[in-house]
Structures are given as structure tokens and as C-alpha cells.
Design a protein around this motif. Structure first.
Motif, PDB file in Angstrom:
ATOM      1  N   LEU A 150     -72.963 -67.266 -57.905  1.00 13.98           N
ATOM      2  CA  LEU A 150     -72.327 -68.346 -57.150  1.00 13.98           C
ATOM      3  C   LEU A 150     -72.297 -67.987 -55.673  1.00 13.98           C
ATOM      4  N   PHE A 151     -72.801 -68.895 -54.849  1.00 12.97           N
ATOM      5  CA  PHE A 151     -72.681 -68.813 -53.397  1.00 12.97           C
ATOM      6  C   PHE A 151     -71.916 -70.049 -52.935  1.00 12.97           C
ATOM      7  N   CYS A 152     -70.687 -69.861 -52.482  1.00 11.52           N
ATOM      8  CA  CYS A 152     -69.917 -71.013 -51.981  1.00 11.52           C
ATOM      9  C   CYS A 152     -69.240 -70.677 -50.652  1.00 11.52           C
ATOM     10  N   GLY A 153     -69.829 -69.761 -49.911  1.00 10.95           N
ATOM     11  CA  GLY A 153     -69.264 -69.362 -48.632  1.00 10.95           C
ATOM     12  C   GLY A 153     -69.397 -70.419 -47.563  1.00 10.95           C
ATOM     13  N   TYR A 154     -68.672 -70.220 -46.493  1.00  8.25           N
ATOM     14  CA  TYR A 154     -68.721 -71.086 -45.312  1.00  8.25           C
ATOM     15  C   TYR A 154     -68.336 -72.521 -45.656  1.00  8.25           C
ATOM     16  N   ASN A 155     -67.182 -72.641 -46.307  1.00  4.24           N
ATOM     17  CA  ASN A 155     -66.552 -73.927 -46.573  1.00  4.24           C
ATOM     18  C   ASN A 155     -65.082 -73.806 -46.193  1.00  4.24           C
TER      19      ASN A 155
ATOM     20  N   GLU B 192     -69.342 -62.658 -66.610  1.00  9.08           N
ATOM     21  CA  GLU B 192     -69.803 -61.555 -65.780  1.00  9.08           C
ATOM     22  C   GLU B 192     -70.894 -62.103 -64.863  1.00  9.08           C
ATOM     23  N   PHE B 193     -70.607 -62.107 -63.578  1.00 13.89           N
ATOM     24  CA  PHE B 193     -71.527 -62.667 -62.599  1.00 13.89           C
ATOM     25  C   PHE B 193     -72.420 -61.576 -62.016  1.00 13.89           C
ATOM     26  N   TYR B 194     -73.554 -61.995 -61.505  1.00 10.96           N
ATOM     27  CA  TYR B 194     -74.424 -61.086 -60.767  1.00 10.96           C
ATOM     28  C   TYR B 194     -73.920 -60.987 -59.325  1.00 10.96           C
TER      29      TYR B 194
ATOM     30  N   VAL C 279     -68.402 -58.085 -61.685  1.00  9.29           N
ATOM     31  CA  VAL C 279     -69.526 -58.564 -60.876  1.00  9.29           C
ATOM     32  C   VAL C 279     -70.564 -57.461 -60.848  1.00  9.29           C
ATOM     33  N   GLU C 280     -71.793 -57.797 -61.190  1.00  5.22           N
ATOM     34  CA  GLU C 280     -72.849 -56.804 -61.308  1.00  5.22           C
ATOM     35  C   GLU C 280     -73.367 -56.345 -59.951  1.00  5.22           C
ATOM     36  N   ALA C 281     -73.511 -57.253 -58.993  1.00  6.56           N
ATOM     37  CA  ALA C 281     -74.102 -56.889 -57.698  1.00  6.56           C
ATOM     38  C   ALA C 281     -73.027 -56.918 -56.608  1.00  6.56           C
TER      39      ALA C 281
ATOM     40  N   ARG D 184     -71.948 -52.955 -57.792  1.00 12.91           N
ATOM     41  CA  ARG D 184     -72.627 -52.563 -56.561  1.00 12.91           C
ATOM     42  C   ARG D 184     -71.615 -52.581 -55.413  1.00 12.91           C
ATOM     43  N   HIS D 185     -71.532 -53.687 -54.656  1.00  9.87           N
ATOM     44  CA  HIS D 185     -70.796 -53.623 -53.400  1.00  9.87           C
ATOM     45  C   HIS D 185     -69.634 -54.631 -53.323  1.00  9.87           C
ATOM     46  N   LEU D 186     -68.554 -54.192 -52.679  1.00 11.76           N
ATOM     47  CA  LEU D 186     -67.441 -55.066 -52.293  1.00 11.76           C
ATOM     48  C   LEU D 186     -67.496 -55.262 -50.791  1.00 11.76           C
TER      49      LEU D 186
END
Length: 225
Positions: A99-104, A118-120, A139-141, A162-164
Motif C-alpha cells: 500500500l502506498f497512500c502517502g502525501y494525502n 502481512e504487507f510487503y 511488514v516485510e520490506a 527491513r526498514h522503519l
């Protein structure tokens, strides 16, 4: 039932709406209506493998697909909520959901069924979230919650493989709720750390890192911008 096998590319067409003539029930590939002028998702495919409506003028996701199996992008719009977002129904790959829902201007993640999945990638940066409640627990990635007015990390993932990314959180007052494990890197802001620990200076990155590692098992490094 109208089913399109493969991808549908409607980018860069200056569309304010999706014409009735190209309405469909299902797209088996990547359904892309990004970079237009859409104010509504009426006539969008109701089921798709991947769906991208980013970089439009949408204030609602109602009318868009009801089911997505892989990737959903709605970043760079004018959304205040995720009402109408598709249900993620999974894929043959365990961690394919993204899911990409940034910049809203989204204020809540609650009520959309993300938690048990479990999201990527899960990216909610640059919104108006005051809480991370409703986030997936694994979250996997990359999980990106930067530039939101959250006060703590409660409600966020418990494990990130992976990263936070959590830079520039202007209301952050606590590190409570950090994931118990981040296998990659953690990205935070010095200004946020100095607000939480007012006796620290910008040069005290070793102490900042120690405070983070006391609360979170970090596999790689902790970075401060």
C-alpha cells in the motif's frame, strides 16, 4: 462481465473521469489511471491485480476496485480517509500486498482490515495521522510513517523485516510502541529525539541510538537526519 486480460494503461490522458465506454469489471494485470485529473473513481475496474490512482485530485476512493491482490497506490491525492479502499485478498506470494497512500490528508488507518495481513511495503508518509492504529502487524520490506502528527508508535507494526522510516514527526513525545524488531535500518530525526529527551544535543547520536536499541531490536543501523 467485462474482463481485460493483462494491463490497462490510462496514464497522462488528462482525464477528469473514467469514460463509461471503458468501464470494466476486472483487470487481470496492472490497472493504471495515475497522473490524470480524476475527481472520482467511477467506472474503474472493480477487481485488479495492481491498482494505481496516484497523482490525481481524488478526495475519495469510493467507486474504485473492491478487491486488489497485490499493489494499491493512491498517493499524492487529496484524501482525508481511506473509505472505499479495496480489500486485499492476497496472492500466491505471501508478502506481495503493498500500500502506498502517502502525501494525502488521511487521519486514520482503522477499519480497513490491514492488521491481520502481512504487507510487503506499507507507506503512509505525509498524512495527518495522529495514531498508527490500524497498521499491519508485520511488514516485510519498508514501513514509512514519516511526517505525521503521531505522539508515539503505539498501533504500528510489531515486526519490520527491513526498514522503519519515521522522520519528522512534529508531535512525537515518546518512543513507546516502537516495533520489537526491525531487521534493517531505523530512520529517525534528531529534532524529534531532542524533544523526547530535552537534555540531549544534536551531537549525542550515540546516546540516541542506545535509547532506540533499548526499545527495539535493530538488525542494522539507526540513522538520524
Amino acid at each position: 462481465m467485462k474482463i481485460i486480460q493483462g494491463d490497462v494503461n490510462l496514464r497522462f490522458l488528462h482525464l477528469k473521469e473514467i469514460p463509461d465506454s471503458i468501464a470494466m469489471d476486472e483487470c487481470t494485470g496492472y490497472y493504471d489511471v495515475s497522473v490524470n485529473r480524476l475527481i472520482s473513481l467511477k467506472n474503474a475496474a472493480q477487481k485488479a491485480d495492481c491498482f494505481d490512482c496516484s497523482k490525481n485530485n481524488l478526495t475519495s476512493l469510493i467507486g474504485g476496485p473492491k478487491f486488489v491482490t497485490d499493489i494499491y497506490k493512491c498517493n499524492h491525492n487529496k484524501l482525508t480517509s481511506l473509505d472505499g479502499i479495496a480489500k486485499f485478498i492476497g496472492h500466491e506470494t505471501k508478502y506481495s500486498m503493498t500500500l502506498f497512500c502517502g502525501y494525502n490528508k488521511i487521519t486514520s488507518l482503522v477499519g480497513h482490515g490491514f492488521e491481520p495481513n502481512e504487507f510487503y511495503d506499507f507507506r503512509v508518509e505525509h498524512n495527518n495521522l495522529t495514531s498508527l492504529n490500524g497498521s499491519p502487524k508485520i511488514v516485510e520490506a519498508t514501513y514509512d510513517c514519516s511526517n505525521n502528527p503521531i505522539t508515539s508508535f503505539f498501533g504500528g507494526p510489531r515486526e519490520i523485516r527491513r526498514h522503519l522510516v519515521a522522520n519528522d514527526l512534529p508531535k512525537l513525545t515518546s518512543l513507546d510502541g516502537l516495533p520489537y524488531r526491525v531487521r534493517g535500518n531505523v530512520y529517525l530525526s534528531k529534532n524529534d529525539m531532542m524533544r523526547i529527551f530535552p537534555y540531549l544535543a544534536k551531537r549525542d547520536t550515540d546516546i540516541m541510538t542506545e535509547y532506540v536499541r533499548e526499545r527495539c531490536e535493530v538488525g542494522d543501523d539507526v540513522y538520524f537526519d
